[in-house]
Design an enzyme around this catalytic site. Structure first.
Site, PDB file in Angstrom:
ATOM      1  CG  PHE A 249      -2.244  -0.782   0.719  1.00 44.38           C
ATOM      2  CD1 PHE A 249      -2.194  -2.153   0.591  1.00 44.38           C
ATOM      3  CD2 PHE A 249      -3.419  -0.136   0.384  1.00 44.38           C
ATOM      4  CE1 PHE A 249      -3.281  -2.875   0.129  1.00 44.38           C
ATOM      5  CE2 PHE A 249      -4.513  -0.841  -0.068  1.00 44.38           C
ATOM      6  CZ  PHE A 249      -4.441  -2.220  -0.191  1.00 44.38           C
ATOM      7  CB  CYS A 260     -14.054  -0.426   0.279  1.00 44.06           C
ATOM      8  SG  CYS A 260     -15.039  -1.873  -0.074  1.00 44.06           S
TER       9      CYS A 260
HETATM   10  C1  UGA Z   1     -10.159  -2.624   0.379  1.00 44.17           C
HETATM   11  C2  UGA Z   1      -9.244  -3.162   1.483  1.00 44.17           C
HETATM   12  O1  UGA Z   1      -7.927  -3.365   0.972  1.00 44.17           O
HETATM   13  C3  UGA Z   1      -9.790  -4.485   2.027  1.00 44.17           C
HETATM   14  O2  UGA Z   1      -8.993  -4.926   3.105  1.00 44.17           O
HETATM   15  C4  UGA Z   1     -11.234  -4.263   2.499  1.00 44.17           C
HETATM   16  O3  UGA Z   1     -11.819  -5.457   2.992  1.00 44.17           O
HETATM   17  C5  UGA Z   1     -12.068  -3.751   1.334  1.00 44.17           C
HETATM   18  O4  UGA Z   1     -11.499  -2.505   0.860  1.00 44.17           O
HETATM   19  C6  UGA Z   1     -13.471  -3.538   1.818  1.00 44.17           C
HETATM   20  O5  UGA Z   1     -13.692  -2.722   2.705  1.00 44.17           O
HETATM   21  O6  UGA Z   1     -14.366  -4.278   1.389  1.00 44.17           O
HETATM   22  P1  UGA Z   1     -10.471  -3.155  -2.229  1.00 44.17           P
HETATM   23  O7  UGA Z   1     -11.312  -1.922  -2.256  1.00 44.17           O
HETATM   24  O8  UGA Z   1     -11.000  -4.401  -2.854  1.00 44.17           O
HETATM   25  O9  UGA Z   1     -10.100  -3.540  -0.700  1.00 44.17           O
HETATM   26  O10 UGA Z   1      -9.117  -2.836  -2.994  1.00 44.17           O
HETATM   27  P2  UGA Z   1      -7.619  -2.416  -2.619  1.00 44.17           P
HETATM   28  O11 UGA Z   1      -6.712  -3.469  -3.087  1.00 44.17           O
HETATM   29  O12 UGA Z   1      -7.517  -2.009  -1.218  1.00 44.17           O
HETATM   30  O13 UGA Z   1      -7.425  -1.125  -3.572  1.00 44.17           O
HETATM   31  C7  UGA Z   1      -8.200   0.061  -3.398  1.00 44.17           C
HETATM   32  C8  UGA Z   1      -7.670   1.173  -4.269  1.00 44.17           C
HETATM   33  O14 UGA Z   1      -6.391   1.620  -3.802  1.00 44.17           O
HETATM   34  C9  UGA Z   1      -7.474   0.800  -5.743  1.00 44.17           C
HETATM   35  O15 UGA Z   1      -7.979   1.855  -6.557  1.00 44.17           O
HETATM   36  C10 UGA Z   1      -5.967   0.672  -5.892  1.00 44.17           C
HETATM   37  O16 UGA Z   1      -5.512   0.969  -7.179  1.00 44.17           O
HETATM   38  C11 UGA Z   1      -5.482   1.706  -4.885  1.00 44.17           C
HETATM   39  N1  UGA Z   1      -4.124   1.452  -4.359  1.00 44.17           N
HETATM   40  C12 UGA Z   1      -3.887   0.364  -3.589  1.00 44.17           C
HETATM   41  C13 UGA Z   1      -3.098   2.355  -4.635  1.00 44.17           C
HETATM   42  O17 UGA Z   1      -3.292   3.374  -5.334  1.00 44.17           O
HETATM   43  N2  UGA Z   1      -1.857   2.120  -4.116  1.00 44.17           N
HETATM   44  C14 UGA Z   1      -1.591   1.043  -3.328  1.00 44.17           C
HETATM   45  O18 UGA Z   1      -0.439   0.907  -2.880  1.00 44.17           O
HETATM   46  C15 UGA Z   1      -2.629   0.143  -3.069  1.00 44.17           C
END
Ligand code: UGA
Length: 429
Positions: A249, A260
């Site tokens: 992250f 989310c």
């Molecule tokens: C997120 C959380 O990671 C889960 O733990 C949680 O259960 C879920 O929300 C929820 O509440 O249901 P999710 O929304 O599926 O999961 O996706 P993520 O992998 O967290 O990514 C979210 C956003 O952050 C994406 O747009 C991704 O591109 C962005 N991101 C992620 C970044 O820009 N940089 C990073 O280092 C990681």
């Protein structure tokens, strides 16, 4: 154990299927009759790696079934999970009407002791309201327990996260339902943390807000890297090797999205306000995220100048890799803003094109990633799909008027791209 899951969205369907996979007998309930028919016929309404095979296997084994009747779901199980949507309202607070309706439906169908488990992401103190509602609407006057059991799965990795959770949180008001919940989760071999209900509900909002904060932090650092000539990926690696921080992250990019983080941040800010605390830190997380999109658009404008009548090829529409979900996708927002400024778009996504067509109508959808640049002035990478790294760069370079790429996900090496003759703009490098 006999378990019922109400709501077959991302959380409900994957949870129910994984519970069946470890041997529980699971009934999934959804009020959308069409969806139930589809699932019974072996169709899966979402793309999630590994899910389809697992659903089919468990349906065939008689451990997983689908119904539109809450009454049937309540009668068949002793533990009932609520996994319905909790969408945001215009003021940032959470719409809990689906939870309330389900609580009432469960209450009117209850004829014996039940454990009612909230899996949906809800504001702190929702468990108390669910308990009050059930007490009010339960005619049979039977005993019950309400539990908070937040879900931490990531879309795109949902099956993996469910099967190998790093922790299971169970928020209870009494010890009576604890053993049953441990029996549900023992097959997953994960640490189980038992807390009070309010703490369990807060863990979910606090965790998601912290992860969003981590991304906004690295995006803010990326801006300093751009201004100073440093490289944010190297900075993040150096920071992340401190185990107190961790590398995950810390990927700078084109803002975070999804159904989310943005929703949970607003909800947490709103709940804090209701409880008398101004969570200004989280307001800044939201602002940095909004600015990040503006800055990226600014880079495109700085290079292409007038966007009207420019042709741009966009790789990626899903909010992240491994999913077909386009809800609150930064890629879709970027496309909409480019179109608003007069650009015409060719777009491609490995899985999300069908869903994107419903929200992004004025774009040309291409079936071949390598044809994305044909006749374009620039290429944009908007989602971190790993296959985009295999883009035929030679073909794209020749197809473009000038070889210009805006990489919102830092998939390529800036030095290599420049050596190949690209004008290559990424984030924080
Ligand atoms: C997120 C959380 O990671 C889960 O733990 C949680 O259960 C879920 O929300 C929820 O509440 O249901 P999710 O929304 O599926 O999961 O996706 P993520 O992998 O967290 O990514 C979210 C956003 O952050 C994406 O747009 C991704 O591109 C962005 N991101 C992620 C970044 O820009 N940089 C990073 O280092 C990681």
């Amino acid at each position: 154990m006999k378990l019922t899951i109400i709501g077959t969205g991302y959380v409900g369907l994957v949870t129910g299927t994984c519970f069946a996979e470890v041997g529980h007998k699971v009934v999934c309930v959804d009020n959308n009759e069409k969806k139930v028919q589809m699932l019974r016929a072996g169709g899966i309404p979402i793309y999630e790696p590994g899910l389809e095979e697992m659903v089919k296997k468990n349906v065939a084994a008689g451990r997983l079934s689908f119904t539109s009747s809450t009454k049937e779901g309540v009668e068949k199980s002793d533990v009932i999970f609520i996994a319905v949507p909790t969408p945001p309202q215009p003021d940032g607070s959470v719409d809990l009407s689906f939870i309330e309706t389900v609580a009432r439906d469960i209450a009117s169908a209850m004829t014996s002791y039940k454990i009612i488990v909230d899996k949906s992401t809800v504001p702190v103190k929702t468990g108390d309201k669910v308990a009050e509602t059930i007490k009010r609407y339960c005619k049979a006057k039977v005993e019950f327990d309400v539990i908070s059991n937040p879900e931490f799965l990531r879309e795109g990795f949902a099956v993996e996260d469910l099967m190998k959770p790093d922790r299971v949180v169970i928020g209870v008001r009494s010890q009576r339902p604890v053993q049953a919940m441990k029996d549900v989760y023992t097959p997953f071999n994960a640490p189980i943390i038992v807390t009070d209900i309010n703490s369990a509900e807060l863990i979910k909002h606090a965790a998601n807000s912290f992860l969003a904060l981590k991304i906004s932090y690295i995006n803010a650092v990326a801006n300093i890297c751009e201004a100073s000539g440093a490289n944010v990926e190297e900075v993040a690696t150096g920071m992340g090797m401190d185990i107190r921080i961790g590398r995950r992250f810390l990927h700078a990019g084109l803002a975070f999205g999804a159904s989310c983080f943005p929703k949970d941040l607003s909800a947490f800010i709103k709940i804090s306000e209701t409880l008398g605390y101004d969570f200004a830190l989280l307001k800044e997380v939201v602002q940095i995220n909004a600015d990040q999109m503006d800055r990226f658009l600014g880079k495109i404008r700085d290079t292409l100048w007038v966007l009207k009548d420019k042709k741009i090829g966009v790789l990626g529409l899903a909010f992240k890799q491994n999913t077909d979900d386009v809800r609150m996708s930064p890629a879709i927002e970027l496309c909409q803003r480019l179109i608003k400024e007069g650009a015409s778009l060719r777009v491609y996504d490995p899985k999300a094109m069908e869903k994107a067509k419903e929200v992004l109508k004025n774009a040309t959808y291409v079936d071949d990633m390598n044809a994305i640049a044909d006749g374009c002035d620039a290429v944009v990478i908007a989602t971190e799909w790993p296959e985009f790294k295999k883009l035929d760069l030679d073909r794209a370079r020749k197809a473009l008027t000038h070889p210009i790429m805006f990489d919102g996900r830092n998939l390529f090496d800036p030095r290599e791209m420049e050596a190949m003759g690209w004008i290559y703009k990424s984030v924080g490098r």
